[in-house]
Design a protein around this motif. Structure first.
Motif, PDB file in Angstrom:
ATOM      1  N   SER A  65       0.853  -1.175   0.000  1.00 40.19           N
ATOM      2  CA  SER A  65       0.000   0.000   0.000  1.00 40.19           C
ATOM      3  C   SER A  65       0.887   1.222   0.000  1.00 40.19           C
ATOM      4  CB  SER A  65      -0.870   0.006   1.258  1.00 40.19           C
ATOM      5  OG  SER A  65      -1.247   1.321   1.582  1.00 40.19           O
ATOM      6  N   PRO A  66       0.430   2.306  -0.613  1.00 37.48           N
ATOM      7  CA  PRO A  66       1.253   3.516  -0.574  1.00 37.48           C
ATOM      8  C   PRO A  66       1.313   4.180   0.800  1.00 37.48           C
ATOM      9  CG  PRO A  66      -0.789   3.892  -1.794  1.00 37.48           C
ATOM     10  CD  PRO A  66      -0.733   2.436  -1.480  1.00 37.48           C
ATOM     11  N   TYR A  67       0.373   3.835   1.693  1.00 43.01           N
ATOM     12  CA  TYR A  67       0.360   4.520   2.999  1.00 43.01           C
ATOM     13  C   TYR A  67      -0.465   3.730   3.983  1.00 43.01           C
ATOM     14  CZ  TYR A  67      -0.088   8.343   6.417  1.00 43.01           C
ATOM     15  OH  TYR A  67      -0.043   9.126   7.536  1.00 43.01           O
ATOM     16  N   MET A  68       0.154   3.280   5.051  1.00 42.53           N
ATOM     17  CA  MET A  68      -0.567   2.605   6.124  1.00 42.53           C
ATOM     18  C   MET A  68      -0.048   3.161   7.437  1.00 42.53           C
ATOM     19  SD  MET A  68      -2.652   0.426   4.588  1.00 42.53           S
ATOM     20  CE  MET A  68      -3.086  -1.055   5.516  1.00 42.53           C
ATOM     21  N   ALA A  69      -0.848   3.951   8.103  1.00 44.66           N
ATOM     22  CA  ALA A  69      -0.466   4.492   9.408  1.00 44.66           C
ATOM     23  C   ALA A  69      -1.007   3.554  10.482  1.00 44.66           C
ATOM     24  CB  ALA A  69      -1.016   5.901   9.569  1.00 44.66           C
ATOM     25  N   GLY A  70      -0.429   2.395  10.546  1.00 41.97           N
ATOM     26  CA  GLY A  70      -0.898   1.381  11.491  1.00 41.97           C
ATOM     27  C   GLY A  70      -0.941   0.031  10.818  1.00 41.97           C
TER      28      GLY A  70
ATOM     29  N   ARG B 144     -12.336  -3.545   2.172  1.00 48.28           N
ATOM     30  CA  ARG B 144     -11.185  -2.995   1.457  1.00 48.28           C
ATOM     31  C   ARG B 144     -10.425  -4.039   0.643  1.00 48.28           C
ATOM     32  NH1 ARG B 144      -9.874   2.121   3.828  1.00 48.28           N
ATOM     33  NH2 ARG B 144      -7.992   2.017   2.578  1.00 48.28           N
TER      34      ARG B 144
ATOM     35  N   LEU C 295      -5.341  -5.238   5.461  1.00 48.56           N
ATOM     36  CA  LEU C 295      -6.576  -4.655   5.977  1.00 48.56           C
ATOM     37  C   LEU C 295      -7.720  -5.075   5.064  1.00 48.56           C
ATOM     38  CD1 LEU C 295      -7.955  -2.556   7.943  1.00 48.56           C
ATOM     39  CD2 LEU C 295      -7.657  -0.908   6.077  1.00 48.56           C
TER      40      LEU C 295
ATOM     41  N   ARG D 158     -17.690   1.156  11.383  1.00 48.69           N
ATOM     42  CA  ARG D 158     -18.030   2.111  12.450  1.00 48.69           C
ATOM     43  C   ARG D 158     -19.513   1.982  12.732  1.00 48.69           C
ATOM     44  NH1 ARG D 158     -16.220   8.265  12.239  1.00 48.69           N
ATOM     45  NH2 ARG D 158     -14.391   7.367  13.264  1.00 48.69           N
TER      46      ARG D 158
ATOM     47  N   GLY E   6       3.979  14.299   4.406  1.00 44.27           N
ATOM     48  CA  GLY E   6       4.047  12.841   4.391  1.00 44.27           C
ATOM     49  C   GLY E   6       3.124  12.181   5.400  1.00 44.27           C
ATOM     50  N   VAL E   7       2.384  12.986   6.123  1.00 44.33           N
ATOM     51  CA  VAL E   7       1.415  12.483   7.105  1.00 44.33           C
ATOM     52  C   VAL E   7       0.022  12.882   6.624  1.00 44.33           C
ATOM     53  CG1 VAL E   7       0.625  12.619   9.497  1.00 44.33           C
ATOM     54  CG2 VAL E   7       3.079  12.692   8.973  1.00 44.33           C
ATOM     55  N   ALA E   8      -0.875  11.900   6.541  1.00 40.17           N
ATOM     56  CA  ALA E   8      -2.205  12.164   5.977  1.00 40.17           C
ATOM     57  C   ALA E   8      -3.114  12.771   7.035  1.00 40.17           C
ATOM     58  CB  ALA E   8      -2.789  10.890   5.398  1.00 40.17           C
TER      59      ALA E   8
ATOM     60  N   LEU F  17       0.238  13.522   1.282  1.00 41.06           N
ATOM     61  CA  LEU F  17       1.054  12.356   0.920  1.00 41.06           C
ATOM     62  C   LEU F  17       1.644  12.565  -0.463  1.00 41.06           C
ATOM     63  CD1 LEU F  17      -1.264   9.412   2.041  1.00 41.06           C
ATOM     64  CD2 LEU F  17       0.583  10.534   3.323  1.00 41.06           C
TER      65      LEU F  17
ATOM     66  N   THR G 182      -6.371  10.257   7.405  1.00 40.27           N
ATOM     67  CA  THR G 182      -6.460   8.993   6.673  1.00 40.27           C
ATOM     68  C   THR G 182      -5.377   8.079   7.206  1.00 40.27           C
ATOM     69  OG1 THR G 182      -7.371   9.959   4.671  1.00 40.27           O
ATOM     70  CG2 THR G 182      -6.148   7.904   4.407  1.00 40.27           C
ATOM     71  N   ARG G 183      -5.779   6.860   7.587  1.00 35.32           N
ATOM     72  CA  ARG G 183      -4.775   5.931   8.081  1.00 35.32           C
ATOM     73  C   ARG G 183      -4.383   4.886   7.048  1.00 35.32           C
ATOM     74  NH1 ARG G 183      -6.283   3.031  13.111  1.00 35.32           N
ATOM     75  NH2 ARG G 183      -8.326   2.989  12.154  1.00 35.32           N
ATOM     76  N   PHE G 184      -5.322   4.536   6.188  1.00 32.89           N
ATOM     77  CA  PHE G 184      -5.084   3.383   5.328  1.00 32.89           C
ATOM     78  C   PHE G 184      -5.444   3.696   3.880  1.00 32.89           C
ATOM     79  CE2 PHE G 184      -6.585   1.582   9.501  1.00 32.89           C
ATOM     80  CZ  PHE G 184      -5.330   1.235   9.966  1.00 32.89           C
ATOM     81  N   VAL G 185      -4.440   3.721   3.035  1.00 31.76           N
ATOM     82  CA  VAL G 185      -4.655   3.853   1.596  1.00 31.76           C
ATOM     83  C   VAL G 185      -4.366   2.486   0.998  1.00 31.76           C
ATOM     84  CG1 VAL G 185      -3.984   5.040  -0.516  1.00 31.76           C
ATOM     85  CG2 VAL G 185      -3.867   6.251   1.686  1.00 31.76           C
TER      86      VAL G 185
ATOM     87  N   ASP H 179     -11.245  10.025   8.210  1.00 36.24           N
ATOM     88  CA  ASP H 179     -12.000  10.168   9.456  1.00 36.24           C
ATOM     89  C   ASP H 179     -11.882  11.597   9.953  1.00 36.24           C
ATOM     90  OD1 ASP H 179     -12.563   7.494   9.334  1.00 36.24           O
ATOM     91  OD2 ASP H 179     -11.186   6.898  10.931  1.00 36.24           O
TER      92      ASP H 179
END
Lengths: 265, 265
Positions: free
Chosen positions: A115-120, A218, A253, A258, B166-168, B201, B232-235, B243
Motif C-alpha cells: 500500500s502507498p500509505y498505512m499508518a498502522g 477494502r 486490511l 463504524r 508525508g502524514v495524511a 502524501l 487517513t490511516r489506510f490507503v 476520518d
C-alpha cells in the motif's frame, strides 16, 4: 436452501424474490446479532446489485430481529462502470428491521498487502492458543457465539471475569466454527461479532443497541482467521461510536467498520 | 428564499415540495463540495423527519453536483420515541446525485463537555492567528473556500507550498465567512470542508471522489469556531478512508465523520 455446506450460507440465503429467513441460534439473548442481520440483508442487496463484493454498506437498525421470514427489498439506484449502488430495506412482516444503502463492486481476488500509505497495522495479539475462547455463556446468553470461533486478547476479557480493563477495546481472532472461509460478505458479520468495547468500561451497559453501522470492505481476505480490533474512543450524549478494523492472516486490511450505538438511559 | 440572512441558509433552503437549488460558489473546480451537497440534502431529510438534529446521516455520492435545481425526495421509514429515520435521494433532473439514509432527533441545546469516557480530546492547534488561511486559490480553484474561514495548522499546508508532510492529516479552525453560527445541520458541511488529508502524501491525488460519507452528530456546538482534525490511516486498493473529528469552542466533541474515497486510477 439445503445445498449450502456451511451454517453461514444457510443462514444468509436469499431467494430470487428477496425472501430469506432469520435463523435461530445467531442471537444474543433472543435478538439476532447486528452483524448477522447486516450479512443477511447484504446478501439480498448484492444479488440486486449483481456485483460480488460489498464496498460500503450502511444499515440503520430499526427493530430487533427474531427468528422467522424476512424480505430484502432493494433496487439499483446507479449502475456505474466500477460500482453499483442499491438502496432498500429488510422487513419481517410489516416491521422494517433495517434500512440500507450499499455500493458493490469487484475487488481483486487476492489480497495485496502493499500500500502507498498505512499508518498502522494489525493489532498485536498473542497466538490463538493463548487467547480466550468467547463462549455462549456470560452475563447474557450469546448463542451466536456457537457459530464462531472468537478468541479474545486476554486483557480484554475483564467484562467476563469482573475485572474490567477500563479501556474500551476488544481485540482477538475470529473464524467460523464450522470452518467456512471468510469472504467479503461475511465481513459484514465480523464487523459486529465481538463483545462491545464499552463492556470493558465501568458503565452499566448490558445492552447497547446499534443505531447505524457502516462497513467498508477494502480487500478479499486471504484464507485463515482474521484479526480484529474494536475500539470506542468517545462516549458522550448517551451515545458512542465503535470503530472496527479487520485484518486477514497475511496482514492485509480487509474491512473498516463504524457503528453508532446507544447507552441505556 | 431571500429571508435568510446567511449564505449557508440561502444555499441549503428547501421548500415544502423538497425543491432546492445548488448554488454557485460552493464548488471546487466546478463541482459542488460534498459537504455542501450533504447539508442541502440533509436539510431536505430533516424537514421530512420533523426533528431538528441529524444524528447519523449517510450519503452515497453518485454524480457530481452542478449549479441548478435539485429535488430531495425522502420518506419516513420509522418514527420512534427518540429518533426518526428517513430514506431518500437528491436528484438534479433525471440524475441522482446522492442516495441517503438518515436518523434525526433532538440533542440537548447546550453542549456538555463531561463524559464517562473520552480517549482523546480536541486537536492541539496554534491560535487562529498563527494558522494559515485557506483561500480559494491553490492547485485547483476552490471558490467554496470563500464561504468559509478555514485556518489550517501550519504543518498541514505543505500541499500548497510543495513541501508535503508525508502524514495524511489536515487540522485547523473553521467558521463561516459571514459569521453564521455553526449548528448541527452545518456540521454535515464541516465534515467535508477541509483539504483531503491525503493531499499531504506523495500521491498524485488531485481529485479524490467520495464514494460514501457518514456523519454522526454528537452534540450541539457552542458558539464560536470549531476545531477539526481529518486523518487517513489506510490507503489501499485504490481506496482510502478519511476520518473527521469536529470539536466546539468549549472542547465538546460535536461530530465524527468517515468517508470512503477513491484515488485516481
Amino acid at each position: 436452501m439445503s445445498e449450502h455446506a456451511y451454517e453461514f450460507d444457510r443462514a444468509t440465503a436469499i431467494d430470487e424474490g428477496g425472501r430469506g429467513r432469520l435463523h435461530d441460534g445467531w442471537d444474543i439473548n433472543g435478538n439476532a446479532n447486528g452483524g448477522y442481520l447486516l450479512a443477511l440483508a447484504g446478501n439480498g442487496l448484492r444479488a440486486v446489485a449483481g456485483r460480488v463484493d460489498p464496498i460500503s454498506v450502511t444499515a440503520h437498525y430499526l427493530a430487533p430481529g427474531k427468528p422467522g421470514d424476512v424480505v430484502v427489498d432493494a433496487r439499483v439506484v446507479k449502475q456505474g462502470k466500477r460500482f453499483t449502488t442499491v438502496a432498500g430495506s429488510m422487513t419481517a412482516g410489516d416491521r422494517t428491521l433495517l434500512q440500507l444503502v450499499g455500493t458493490f463492486g469487484e475487488l481483486p481476488r487476492t489480497s495485496v498487502a502493499t500500500s502507498p500509505y498505512m499508518a498502522g497495522g494489525p493489532p498485536e495479539l498473542p497466538p490463538i492458543d493463548e487467547c480466550v475462547a468467547r463462549t455462549a455463556t456470560g452475563p447474557v446468553p450469546t448463542p451466536f457465539m456457537n457459530r464462531l470461533d472468537v478468541r479474545l486478547r486476554p486483557t480484554d476479557v475483564g467484562f467476563l471475569t469482573g475485572d474490567k480493563s477500563g479501556v474500551a477495546e476488544t481485540a482477538g481472532w475470529l473464524a467460523f466454527a464450522d470452518g467456512r472461509p471468510i469472504d467479503t460478505l461475511s465481513l459484514l458479520l465480523v464487523a459486529d461479532a465481538f463483545p462491545p468495547a464499552v463492556f470493558n468500561l465501568d458503565l452499566d451497559a448490558g445492552w447497547v443497541p446499534t443505531v447505524e453501522m457502516t462497513v467498508h470492505v477494502r480487500a478479499v481476505p486471504a484464507p485463515g482467521p482474521v484479526r480484529c480490533l474494536f475500539r470506542t474512543r468517545f462516549v458522550s450524549g448517551e451515545m458512542f461510536e465503535e470503530d472496527g478494523e479487520v485484518w486477514d492472516s497475511v496482514g492485509t486490511l480487509v474491512a473498516l467498520s463504524r457503528q453508532l450505538a446507544l447507552l441505556p438511559r
